[in-house]
Design a protein around this motif. Sequence first.
Motif, PDB file in Angstrom:
ATOM      1  N   UNK A   1       0.857  -1.175   0.000  1.00 51.06           N
ATOM      2  CA  UNK A   1       0.000   0.000   0.000  1.00 51.06           C
ATOM      3  C   UNK A   1       0.901   1.237   0.000  1.00 51.06           C
ATOM      4  N   UNK A   2       0.892   2.004  -1.076  1.00 53.33           N
ATOM      5  CA  UNK A   2       1.780   3.170  -1.176  1.00 53.33           C
ATOM      6  C   UNK A   2       1.684   4.082   0.043  1.00 53.33           C
ATOM      7  N   UNK A   3       0.537   4.119   0.672  1.00 53.93           N
ATOM      8  CA  UNK A   3       0.382   4.983   1.849  1.00 53.93           C
ATOM      9  C   UNK A   3       1.295   4.516   2.986  1.00 53.93           C
ATOM     10  N   UNK A   4       1.583   3.219   3.011  1.00 55.29           N
ATOM     11  CA  UNK A   4       2.473   2.698   4.058  1.00 55.29           C
ATOM     12  C   UNK A   4       3.896   3.199   3.854  1.00 55.29           C
ATOM     13  N   UNK A   5       4.297   3.277   2.596  1.00 55.11           N
ATOM     14  CA  UNK A   5       5.658   3.725   2.290  1.00 55.11           C
ATOM     15  C   UNK A   5       5.812   5.205   2.617  1.00 55.11           C
ATOM     16  N   UNK A   6       4.714   5.906   2.633  1.00 51.46           N
ATOM     17  CA  UNK A   6       4.768   7.343   2.939  1.00 51.46           C
ATOM     18  C   UNK A   6       4.738   7.614   4.433  1.00 51.46           C
ATOM     19  N   UNK A   7       4.445   6.597   5.200  1.00 52.36           N
ATOM     20  CA  UNK A   7       4.425   6.800   6.651  1.00 52.36           C
ATOM     21  C   UNK A   7       5.793   7.222   7.140  1.00 52.36           C
ATOM     22  N   UNK A   8       5.795   8.125   8.099  1.00 50.28           N
ATOM     23  CA  UNK A   8       7.068   8.599   8.649  1.00 50.28           C
ATOM     24  C   UNK A   8       7.798   7.449   9.345  1.00 50.28           C
ATOM     25  N   UNK A   9       9.106   7.406   9.114  1.00 51.28           N
ATOM     26  CA  UNK A   9       9.926   6.368   9.743  1.00 51.28           C
ATOM     27  C   UNK A   9      11.089   6.985  10.495  1.00 51.28           C
ATOM     28  N   UNK A  10      11.510   6.253  11.487  1.00 52.79           N
ATOM     29  CA  UNK A  10      12.787   6.547  12.119  1.00 52.79           C
ATOM     30  C   UNK A  10      13.488   5.191  12.211  1.00 52.79           C
ATOM     31  N   UNK A  11      14.802   5.190  11.980  1.00 52.02           N
ATOM     32  CA  UNK A  11      15.513   3.911  11.953  1.00 52.02           C
ATOM     33  C   UNK A  11      16.225   3.653  13.280  1.00 52.02           C
ATOM     34  N   UNK A  12      16.037   2.466  13.803  1.00 54.32           N
ATOM     35  CA  UNK A  12      16.803   2.030  14.954  1.00 54.32           C
ATOM     36  C   UNK A  12      17.828   1.025  14.450  1.00 54.32           C
ATOM     37  N   UNK A  13      19.078   1.408  14.486  1.00 53.21           N
ATOM     38  CA  UNK A  13      20.144   0.508  14.014  1.00 53.21           C
ATOM     39  C   UNK A  13      20.584  -0.310  15.222  1.00 53.21           C
ATOM     40  N   UNK A  14      20.084  -1.514  15.289  1.00 55.60           N
ATOM     41  CA  UNK A  14      20.169  -2.309  16.522  1.00 55.60           C
ATOM     42  C   UNK A  14      21.415  -3.208  16.603  1.00 55.60           C
ATOM     43  N   UNK A  15      21.582  -3.712  17.795  1.00 59.24           N
ATOM     44  CA  UNK A  15      22.659  -4.656  18.137  1.00 59.24           C
ATOM     45  C   UNK A  15      24.034  -4.001  18.077  1.00 59.24           C
ATOM     46  N   UNK A  16      24.075  -2.703  18.420  1.00 52.68           N
ATOM     47  CA  UNK A  16      25.335  -1.957  18.385  1.00 52.68           C
ATOM     48  C   UNK A  16      26.338  -2.439  19.421  1.00 52.68           C
ATOM     49  N   UNK A  17      25.907  -3.324  20.293  1.00 56.98           N
ATOM     50  CA  UNK A  17      26.863  -3.921  21.229  1.00 56.98           C
ATOM     51  C   UNK A  17      27.734  -4.953  20.528  1.00 56.98           C
ATOM     52  N   UNK A  18      27.351  -5.344  19.321  1.00 58.36           N
ATOM     53  CA  UNK A  18      28.135  -6.337  18.574  1.00 58.36           C
ATOM     54  C   UNK A  18      29.084  -5.639  17.590  1.00 58.36           C
ATOM     55  N   UNK A  19      30.299  -6.136  17.475  1.00 57.43           N
ATOM     56  CA  UNK A  19      31.297  -5.504  16.589  1.00 57.43           C
ATOM     57  C   UNK A  19      30.818  -5.397  15.133  1.00 57.43           C
ATOM     58  N   UNK A  20      30.122  -6.394  14.657  1.00 54.65           N
ATOM     59  CA  UNK A  20      29.650  -6.366  13.268  1.00 54.65           C
ATOM     60  C   UNK A  20      28.762  -5.156  13.015  1.00 54.65           C
TER      61      UNK A  20
END
Length: 459
Positions: free
Chosen positions: A272-291
């Motif tokens: 649904x194109x309306x979903x792609x227009x929804x505002x997002x914020x990214x959580x870049x997770x697992x930052x405790x891991x070196x990778x």
Amino acid sequence: MSERSDDFLFDQVTINVQAGDGGNGAVSFRREAYVPHGGPNGGSGGRGGDVWLRVDRGLNTLLPFRRKKHFKAGRGKHGSGKDQNGAYGKDEIIRVPPGTVVRDADTGELLADLVTPDQELLVAEGGRGGRGNAAFASSTNRAPHFSEKGETGQARRLYLELKLIADIGIIGKPNAGKSTFLASVTAARPKIADYPFTTLIPNLGVADIDERSVVLADIPGLIEGAHAGAGLGDRFLKHIERTRVLIHLLDGAAEDPLADFQAINAELAQYNPALARKEQIVGFNKMDLPDAQEHFENFVRNVRRNVPDVRHDVPDIRRDVPDARHSIPDLEVIPISAATGEGVRELLHGALAILDALPPEEKIVETETMPVFRPTPDEEQFTVEREGKAEGVSIFRVRGVKVERVAQMTNWDQDEGVRRTHRVLQAMGVNDALRAAGIQEGDFVRIGDVEVEWGEGSL
Ligand SMILES: Nc1nc2c(ncn2[C@@H]2O[C@H](COP(=O)(O)OP(=O)(O)OP(=O)(O)O)[C@@H](O)[C@H]2O)c(=O)[nH]1
Ligand SMILES: [Mg+2]
């Protein structure tokens, strides 16, 4: 709707509701010393109980309906002598989660979209109580020997579908850490495990932050092809429709977080194109891991360049600006570790800021099928038709709200009551209509479940 997914998702179900029948009216007469012929004192029956749906904010699934699909309200108590009216039947209250879309299962008509806590919807009305003989006393009949039966309660089949309502939706690939994040910012205790598709039913949690409460929905993991139903993705995606802001969670330690990010966004757009227009914020997770630490810089550098492609369907004049990447709305990327709690508050605050910047009124209520406009039926109206003929005897069917109610509430074994019913039907014009339809002595008339023989002067 596939049965296969119903088995464990259970976000849609058909249930049966049956309101209570009204209690019967009583036939009774006063008996007093020195009064030979006491007046009528038969009380009326009580109303049958109604069936209601009520929104319970503590629920987030229709799972309880897996075991119980039949709901019945109490019947009204019968009236009795000494003008005692029967007690009302007990209402049946069915609790449903917020976001339950209710339809009549037989007509498909949208009855309500129950989104607010404690909201109630009457889905089946109890029958009225039958009147006792005291109610029929008049100057011409001081001692009526009849009463009414209680009216039958309304029965109905309902189709319930859950479309969760939440301020913030947490989306991402399986195993990204969505449930871990939900658990770190709310009191919710979803199942967390080191394998994909741990979460199969969206989990809701309430985060108390800055003296307010926001509802977060942890949506099951999405995979490529989700929009077309892969991994039940279409069933999960529909829940995202009713969230206002998305936290897009990435497993930073995965092979290619950027590819994951784009794949999910592509699924949103295709569903649904309306979903792609929804505002997002990214959580870049697992930052405790070196990778994850290693991937982070690269992700931030490249994600900005890719966002316009991801949101290709957005009619945005800024796409024509030569260097679009500097003018697109900033996509915030917050490095976090849901496991250690690092950055999670910041991510939540970021999502809140976006939420607060949205226009206040955003339609989340179901409107895809507008309730059908139905003029309230004229109760007095009725139709007559010849239903069949056997051995020279015809059967006529009379349909109508009031005729059916009158017939159903009549005690056909009480002569006086039967005569009164005849008078009511006569006054409504039912007899004339039957004659006009060609009814003959010895034919039968059906009204609801009642069947009576026609004889001139009898009906
Ligand atoms: N090292 C590390 N592991 C994490 C972190 N967040 C989550 N995990 C682990 O990643 C695995 C998946 O976490 P979940 O929260 O179940 O992931 P999910 O996104 O809800 O997964 P699905 O429900 O399958 O979609 C679990 O083993 C978690 O313990 C993190 O910040 N660091
Ligand atoms: Mg999960």
